[in-house]
Design a protein around this motif. Structure first.
Motif, mmCIF file in Angstrom:
data_model
loop_
_atom_site.group_PDB
_atom_site.id
_atom_site.type_symbol
_atom_site.label_atom_id
_atom_site.label_comp_id
_atom_site.label_asym_id
_atom_site.label_seq_id
_atom_site.Cartn_x
_atom_site.Cartn_y
_atom_site.Cartn_z
ATOM 1 N N LEU A 1 12.159 -10.448 2.537
ATOM 2 C CA LEU A 1 11.021 -9.796 1.878
ATOM 3 C C LEU A 1 10.952 -8.305 2.194
ATOM 4 O O LEU A 1 10.234 -7.565 1.531
ATOM 5 N N ILE A 2 11.687 -7.869 3.205
ATOM 6 C CA ILE A 2 11.722 -6.463 3.602
ATOM 7 C C ILE A 2 13.170 -6.070 3.820
ATOM 8 O O ILE A 2 13.974 -6.872 4.316
ATOM 9 N N GLN A 3 13.499 -4.826 3.466
ATOM 10 C CA GLN A 3 14.847 -4.307 3.665
ATOM 11 C C GLN A 3 14.857 -3.361 4.862
ATOM 12 O O GLN A 3 13.968 -2.525 5.018
ATOM 13 N N VAL A 4 15.855 -3.493 5.709
ATOM 14 C CA VAL A 4 16.012 -2.606 6.860
ATOM 15 C C VAL A 4 16.674 -1.311 6.395
ATOM 16 O O VAL A 4 17.694 -1.334 5.704
ATOM 17 N N VAL A 5 16.101 -0.178 6.781
ATOM 18 C CA VAL A 5 16.664 1.132 6.447
ATOM 19 C C VAL A 5 17.434 1.710 7.629
ATOM 20 O O VAL A 5 18.542 2.215 7.477
ATOM 21 N N LEU B 1 0.827 -1.202 0.000
ATOM 22 C CA LEU B 1 0.000 0.000 0.000
ATOM 23 C C LEU B 1 0.866 1.258 0.000
ATOM 24 O O LEU B 1 0.452 2.306 -0.478
ATOM 25 N N PHE B 2 2.083 1.133 0.530
ATOM 26 C CA PHE B 2 2.984 2.281 0.578
ATOM 27 C C PHE B 2 3.613 2.493 -0.799
ATOM 28 O O PHE B 2 3.850 1.539 -1.534
ATOM 29 N N PRO B 3 3.918 3.724 -1.157
ATOM 30 C CA PRO B 3 4.498 4.022 -2.482
ATOM 31 C C PRO B 3 5.847 3.344 -2.681
ATOM 32 O O PRO B 3 6.501 2.923 -1.724
ATOM 33 N N GLU B 4 6.253 3.252 -3.924
ATOM 34 C CA GLU B 4 7.529 2.635 -4.270
ATOM 35 C C GLU B 4 8.685 3.350 -3.579
ATOM 36 O O GLU B 4 8.745 4.580 -3.531
ATOM 37 N N SER B 5 9.578 2.555 -3.007
ATOM 38 C CA SER B 5 10.776 3.041 -2.312
ATOM 39 C C SER B 5 10.452 3.918 -1.110
ATOM 40 O O SER B 5 11.314 4.638 -0.614
ATOM 41 N N TYR B 6 9.250 3.842 -0.630
ATOM 42 C CA TYR B 6 8.816 4.640 0.517
ATOM 43 C C TYR B 6 9.464 4.104 1.785
ATOM 44 O O TYR B 6 9.468 2.905 2.043
ATOM 45 N N VAL B 7 10.048 4.991 2.576
ATOM 46 C CA VAL B 7 10.635 4.585 3.855
ATOM 47 C C VAL B 7 9.516 4.543 4.893
ATOM 48 O O VAL B 7 8.877 5.557 5.170
ATOM 49 N N ARG C 1 11.794 -0.682 4.191
ATOM 50 C CA ARG C 1 11.224 -0.457 2.870
ATOM 51 C C ARG C 1 11.116 -1.796 2.170
ATOM 52 O O ARG C 1 11.672 -2.796 2.614
ATOM 53 N N VAL C 2 10.401 -1.805 1.039
ATOM 54 C CA VAL C 2 10.179 -3.027 0.271
ATOM 55 C C VAL C 2 10.857 -2.881 -1.084
ATOM 56 O O VAL C 2 10.735 -1.847 -1.740
ATOM 57 N N HIS C 3 11.609 -3.896 -1.482
ATOM 58 C CA HIS C 3 12.260 -3.887 -2.790
ATOM 59 C C HIS C 3 11.200 -3.788 -3.886
ATOM 60 O O HIS C 3 10.085 -4.294 -3.760
ATOM 61 N N SER D 1 7.891 3.962 8.555
ATOM 62 C CA SER D 1 8.113 3.980 9.998
ATOM 63 C C SER D 1 7.513 2.723 10.607
ATOM 64 O O SER D 1 6.323 2.426 10.412
ATOM 65 N N THR D 2 8.314 1.964 11.337
ATOM 66 C CA THR D 2 7.797 0.726 11.917
ATOM 67 C C THR D 2 6.778 1.013 13.020
ATOM 68 O O THR D 2 5.857 0.228 13.228
ATOM 69 N N ARG D 3 6.942 2.140 13.720
ATOM 70 C CA ARG D 3 5.944 2.488 14.741
ATOM 71 C C ARG D 3 4.556 2.605 14.122
ATOM 72 O O ARG D 3 3.570 2.047 14.617
ATOM 73 N N LYS D 4 4.508 3.308 12.996
ATOM 74 C CA LYS D 4 3.228 3.474 12.305
ATOM 75 C C LYS D 4 2.749 2.152 11.728
ATOM 76 O O LYS D 4 1.557 1.823 11.809
ATOM 77 N N LEU D 5 3.669 1.390 11.165
ATOM 78 C CA LEU D 5 3.305 0.109 10.558
ATOM 79 C C LEU D 5 2.680 -0.822 11.584
ATOM 80 O O LEU D 5 1.665 -1.477 11.318
#
Length: 785
Positions: free
Chosen positions: A300-304, A251-257, A316-318, A259-263
């Motif tokens: 499946l997820i990249q740590v920023v 649902l988040f835009p491409e290359s969007y960073v 973020r997601v690749h 926030s895990t708190r919000k997630l």
């Protein structure tokens, strides 16, 4: 193509010892992506190359895009910099970012100045034409798919737990593995995902099952189809509780960073935590964090960004993973996305864009248009609007939300300019999450008290919070920082509240805290002396009544101050942050007995805090931020800080000496020092593995270097020098060449382990060559790109 390793190679070069040495004080990494947003890119760079106060950050954030570009230009003009622009998709995007002159295509532009001092721009792109367009004089480093042997080496690192010696494993698994790797066609991302998929189950049956699926799906023509099929296997392998979490990320835009708190809060509101686990409300956020870490471990997820406590703060997601998630989500009517690449048009009916069965919508553009069309999605559960910086992101009327989406659970308007929140929002009785941060709203309607199902309210900078929050007895996470008016606010009916952030000291003391039996994190702000003058003792008693409180943040206003704080009765408190002037530091016995993490900021202490703080028996992390101490020396005595693992000294500009006696801080692992502090006794810290020194003083820098390199166990050293030091690296090599070499080897090992690249000769040579190219400095022959 995506997933071929461009970013991984660039990161290895960016973190290469020689490159870090040549660009010690001005390096930045910025994600660009297909949806190029110059403002966001400029902000990413500014945050990395500028050291700013919160007030300066707020000022910069208010600048327009062209003003940000000019600001960045002025900051870089006199510096030798390295900036990486990761994933530039088109020549037009490059032109927008660099502001290339249409009359002179060879002109670098106005944003990234060429000072003739060896500054560098490093681009990654899927299109060779973009690289040539950016610099026609350079030869792009073209990525190739991995050879069979390289592919197999990479697969072994992931599937066989980093053991390349395959003789240790059954021949049948080796045979199946080689055949599956061949089907990946040398694409690193596909190989990494496949290896991660197989590493969790080493049985012949499971490997045969995956092998047979690969053969069936990859028989189709087209490499992209094949890659997506391999990635799809990782999705199929997900347990049922992780699949909606993975789909939700797209649902988040491409290359969007993100926030895990919000997630975490969104996942809870969506109901992704199983009902059986909701009996213990405190465990819900812990469960979501477990979910996130499992997705990370599955590649499946990249740590920023990580916190000092090694917890994921941003992710973020690749691109390929997001594409996979979008495909699966569309199949299941999980959500629909509207962005600028697919604008709403008057000739297209809304029902064709958003099915009536659609449960979630994510809006990236045309907010006003979206608000005006006819909506035929009565079962919509989640609506997320994103400000991507394409245009003035504003939505003037929100009445349609209350009229059309009666069963809405999640409404997130963060960053979107909202003129008014209509009272009809109070009819959304199923709403669990309401995100209003950075919307410009100053008032909330009283009808918000009707949202009896609301679990999370996230808003900031309101003029005042309506005294109707007390009605929302299901509230768990309440964020309302930056209130302008300190008016009474009743909150002691919120028996399920777990996080309360932004309430003022005066508002807090007017409530009965003994009712807040679930409160685990509390952030108070405002004028503390108003409480101290009337009910100071009662205030601390109110804190002590919170039996599950783990984290407390106290922020005094600029004209306010804290007296000596008596917190010894706060038996359960483990994390304490204090920001604001303190008349005197509390004695050791007045601190919470189980305190493990302490941060002091702007406390303006005159006396060395170490003699008091070093006696805290369970302290693990200590941060002293800007102006927390105004003296010139600090001293840690023998046996001081018996459990401390992390010590961070941020911008203590007056502190010139930190003396650590033998036997002090025996378990310290991380030491971060900023400005001109000389550290004595570093070589006595037997467990120290990471040091970061940021200094504007040549003397302090070399003094600390000497002490650091007396130790042989330090694994990672980061040294950042002031911009006036023109030739520091050569001097370091002359005096500490053996140590610099050692640190370089450690950095390379860490990089290889983190990126998943094999250590074959070709990739190593590529990294070394690129590092050498970036670190060359010959202003007479080169221009800075």
């Amino acid at each position: 193509m995506g997933g071929i390793g461009k970013t991984t190679l660039a990161k290895k070069v960016y973190n290469h010892t020689q490159v870090v040495e040549c660009f010690p004080d001005c390096r930045a990494w910025a994600y660009v992506s297909q949806d190029c947003r110059p403002r966001d890119v400029y902000m990413q760079i500014i945050k990395q190359v500028c050291t700013s106060t919160k007030e300066q950050v707020k000022m910069v954030e208010k600048l327009q895009e062209h003003e940000l570009g000019d600001f960045l230009h002025e900051h870089l003009k006199e510096k030798r910099y390295l900036i990486v622009l990761d994933d530039v998709w088109s020549c037009r995007d490059w032109n927008c970012l660099a502001k290339v002159s249409s009359n002179d295509p060879d002109f670098l532009g106005n944003v990234f100045p060429d000072g003739g001092n060896g500054s560098r721009l490093l681009l990654t792109t899927r299109d060779k034409d973009v690289a040539l367009h950016a610099d026609a004089r350079s030869t792009p480093q073209e990525m190739q798919l991995l050879s069979k042997q390289k592919s197999w080496d990479l697969f072994c690192q992931k599937a066989f737990l980093n053991h390349v010696d395959t003789d240790r494993y059954p021949p049948d698994l080796v045979r199946l593995g080689r055949e599956m790797v061949d089907k990946c066609n040398g694409l690193p991302l596909a190989i990494v995902v496949l290896g991660g998929l197989l590493s969790r189950n080493m049985s012949h049956t499971e490997w045969t099952k995956v092998h047979d699926n690969i053969n069936a799906y990859l028989a189709k023509e087209g490499s992209q189809t094949g890659v997506m099929t391999v990635l799809n296997l990782s999705y199929i392998d997900l347990p049922s509780y992780l699949k909606p979490c993975f789909l939700h990320l797209s649902l988040f835009p491409e290359s969007y960073v993100i926030s895990t708190r919000k997630l975490f809060l969104l996942w809870i509101a969506e109901g992704f935590v199983p009902l059986a686990e909701q009996a213990d409300q405190q465990s819900m956020k812990v469960t979501t964090e477990v979910y996130l870490n499992e997705l990370i471990n599955r590649n499946l997820i990249q740590v920023v960004r990580m916190s000092v406590n090694v917890r994921v703060v941003e992710c973020r997601v690749h691109d390929l993973m997001r594409e996979l998630a979008i495909r699966k989500a569309k199949e299941q009517n999980f959500f629909r996305i509207h962005d600028i690449a697919d604008p709403l048009s008057s000739s297209t009916s809304n029902s064709s864009l958003f099915s009536s069965k659609c449960r979630r919508q994510s809006i990236y553009s045309d907010m006003e248009r979206y608000a005006s069309v006819e909506h035929n999605t009565p079962y919509l559960r989640s609506l997320l609007l994103f400000n991507l910086g394409h245009e003035i992101c504003r939505i003037s009327r929100l009445d349609f939300i209350g009229k059309c989406f009666k069963v809405l659970r999640v409404l997130d308007l963060e960053g979107v300019e909202v003129e008014i929140l209509p009272s009809i929002v109070g009819t959304l009785i199923h709403l669990r999450y309401l995100g209003l941060r950075h919307t410009g709203l100053k008032l909330l309607p009283l009808s918000i008290g009707n949202l009896r199902s609301l679990q999370t309210l996230d808003v900031n900078n309101l003029k005042q919070v309506p005294n109707a929050i007390w009605k929302i007895q299901n509230m768990r996470y309440l964020y309302m920082e930056g209130q302008e008016d300190d008016i009474p606010l009743k909150i002691d009916t919120l028996e399920n509240i777990q996080v309360l952030s932004g309430i003022t000291f005066k508002q807090w003391i007017q409530n009965n805290s003994s009712n807040l039996t679930c409160l685990g994190k509390l952030e108070l702000e405002g004028r503390y002396e108003l409480v101290e003058a009337l009910e100071g003792v009662e205030f601390w008693k109110s804190i002590a009544k919170l039996r599950v409180l783990k984290s407390l943040y106290l922020k005094a206003s600029k004209k306010s101050s804290f007296p000596s704080l008596a917190m010894d009765s706060c038996l359960y408190l483990s994390k304490l942050d204090i920001k604001g002037h303190m008349q005197k530091l509390s004695e050791t016995f007045q601190f919470p007995p189980n305190l493990s993490q302490l941060t002091l900021d702007s406390c303006r202490l005159d006396c060395d805090p170490m003699p008091i703080l070093e006696k805290l028996p369970k302290l693990l992390t200590l941060r002293l931020r800007a102006k927390s101490y105004l003296g010139t020396e600090m001293h840690v005595s023998a046996n001081g800080f018996p459990q401390l693992k992390v010590l961070q000294l941020f911008e203590l500009s007056k502190v010139i000496k930190l003396k650590i006696e033998n036997g002090a801080m025996p378990w310290l692992m991380q030491l971060h020092c900023y400005f001109s502090t000389r550290v004595f006794g570093v070589d006595k810290l037997s467990n120290l593995v990471e040091v970061k020194i940021v200094s504007n003083s040549m003397i302090s820098f070399f003094f600390t270097m000497v002490n650091i390199f007396k130790k042989s166990s330090i694994w990672q050293i980061s040294l950042v020098l002031g911009s006036f030091m023109r030739q520091p690296i050569e001097m370091v090599k002359q005096n500490f060449g053996y140590a610099v070499k050692k640190v370089g080897l450690a950095s390379d090992c860490q990089t290889c382990a983190a990126t998943g690249l094999t250590s074959d000769q070709n990739s190593a040579v590529a990294v070394e060559m690129l590092a050498l190219l970036l670190s060359r400095r010959n202003p007479k022959q080169e221009k800075g790109s």
